[in-house]
Scaffold this active site. Structure first.
Site, PDB file in Angstrom:
ATOM      1  N   ASP A  15       0.812  -1.209   0.000  1.00  0.00           N
ATOM      2  CA  ASP A  15       0.000   0.000   0.000  1.00  0.00           C
ATOM      3  C   ASP A  15       0.856   1.274   0.000  1.00  0.00           C
ATOM      4  O   ASP A  15       1.922   1.300   0.619  1.00  0.00           O
ATOM      5  CB  ASP A  15      -0.910  -0.021   1.237  1.00  0.00           C
ATOM      6  CG  ASP A  15      -2.109   0.889   1.077  1.00  0.00           C
ATOM      7  OD1 ASP A  15      -2.282   1.486  -0.004  1.00  0.00           O
ATOM      8  OD2 ASP A  15      -2.884   1.009   2.039  1.00  0.00           O
ATOM      9  N   HIS A  32       3.203   3.491  -9.052  1.00  0.00           N
ATOM     10  CA  HIS A  32       3.060   2.036  -9.183  1.00  0.00           C
ATOM     11  C   HIS A  32       4.328   1.432  -9.806  1.00  0.00           C
ATOM     12  O   HIS A  32       4.759   0.352  -9.431  1.00  0.00           O
ATOM     13  CB  HIS A  32       1.840   1.686 -10.034  1.00  0.00           C
ATOM     14  CG  HIS A  32       0.532   1.973  -9.347  1.00  0.00           C
ATOM     15  ND1 HIS A  32       0.255   1.542  -8.071  1.00  0.00           N
ATOM     16  CD2 HIS A  32      -0.577   2.653  -9.753  1.00  0.00           C
ATOM     17  CE1 HIS A  32      -0.968   1.937  -7.717  1.00  0.00           C
ATOM     18  NE2 HIS A  32      -1.496   2.626  -8.727  1.00  0.00           N
ATOM     19  N   LEU A 126      10.959 -20.824  -4.077  1.00  0.00           N
ATOM     20  CA  LEU A 126       9.925 -19.938  -3.526  1.00  0.00           C
ATOM     21  C   LEU A 126       8.602 -20.108  -4.273  1.00  0.00           C
ATOM     22  O   LEU A 126       8.557 -20.108  -5.505  1.00  0.00           O
ATOM     23  CB  LEU A 126      10.381 -18.468  -3.662  1.00  0.00           C
ATOM     24  CG  LEU A 126       9.340 -17.404  -3.308  1.00  0.00           C
ATOM     25  CD1 LEU A 126       9.092 -17.341  -1.810  1.00  0.00           C
ATOM     26  CD2 LEU A 126       9.775 -16.021  -3.819  1.00  0.00           C
TER      27      LEU A 126
END
Ligand code: FPP
Length: 237
Positions: A15, A32, A126
């Site tokens: 955020d 962004h 991962l």
């Protein structure tokens, strides 16, 4: 003192890109874009230190209500990310899974996401979950429908429905629950993210905006987690 373990599953609500852009007097799309740089570093680091599952909230079912310009910018970044990063992620043995309803996305994005999932599906490093057009309530409704359909077809006895039946019907099937949830920018909300999977998660809310979230802050969050006393409703000896 016993050595405390790293979280197996870290989930992040990235955020603050908008506020970061405002602060720097630049377009939201550029905020962004900076956010993607942070995300790249966090993925690399998670893979290097041996986090098992990393889940990132990239686009929620509610984010469609943002301006067409911002939605387009986010969709563009997604496509760019999957095209430019896939080789390195595959080399690092990262296995990609998309959480969310892909069919509502533009076709090039759908294709890139499916390609990434297919190409990395046998990887054993991962586990990288990227939540796109994701909402936890729609995910739970979808899971309930899957389970109900099995009952209707006589493949599942209603009395045998338990927590694992539900876990296995979610997008995160086969993965451990979230151990640590990080939300940057100081907001302290879950925003329809992994409601089921966060049942026993520890939460941390660093005030730094996502583009400014460095490896130092990531390690601080992991360290904080490792000092928490997790009792899962029980009592400490
Ligand atoms: C929250 O910031 C962030 C988002 C809604 C999108 C997160 C997306 C990225 C970091 C990039 C795309 C993802 C990938 C996987 C390439 P906000 O805009 O809500 O910030 P604000 O609350 O300050 O306005």
């Amino acid at each position: 003192m016993t050595e405390k373990a790293l979280p197996r599953h870290v989930a992040i609500i990235m955020d603050g890109n908008g506020r970061w852009a405002k602060k720097h007097r630049i377009k939201i799309a550029l905020g962004h874009r900076r956010g993607v740089e942070t995300l790249r570093d966090i993925i690399r680091e998670s893979s290097d230190i041996g986090i098992e599952v990393l889940t990132l909230y990239a686009f929620s079912t509610e984010n469609w209500s943002r301006s067409p310009e911002e939605v387009e910018a986010l969709m563009g970044l997604l496509l760019e990310f999957f095209i430019s990063e896939i080789d390195e992620l595959d080399e690092k043995n990262v296995c990609i899974r998309i959480l969310g309803e892909k069919s509502a996305l533009p076709l090039p994005q759908q294709e890139a996401l499916m390609k990434a999932e297919n190409r990395t599906k046998e990887n054993t490093g991962l586990q990288l979950n990227i939540a796109i057009n994701y909402g936890s309530r729609p995910e739970i409704i979808r899971a309930v429908k899957t389970i109900a359909e099995k009952v209707r077809q006589g493949k599942l006895d209603i009395d045998r429905i338990d927590e694992s039946t539900m876990s296995e019907a979610l997008y995160t099937a086969g993965q451990p629950d979230v151990d640590l949830l990080i939300r940057t920018s100081g907001e302290q909300r879950l925003s329809n993210f992994l409601l089921w999977q966060c049942a026993y998660a520890e939460f941390t809310f660093p005030t730094v905006l996502w583009p400014d979230f460095t490896l130092k802050e990531y390690h601080a969050a992991l360290d904080d987690y490792m000092h928490r006393d997790r009792r899962f409703g029980g009592r400490k000896e």
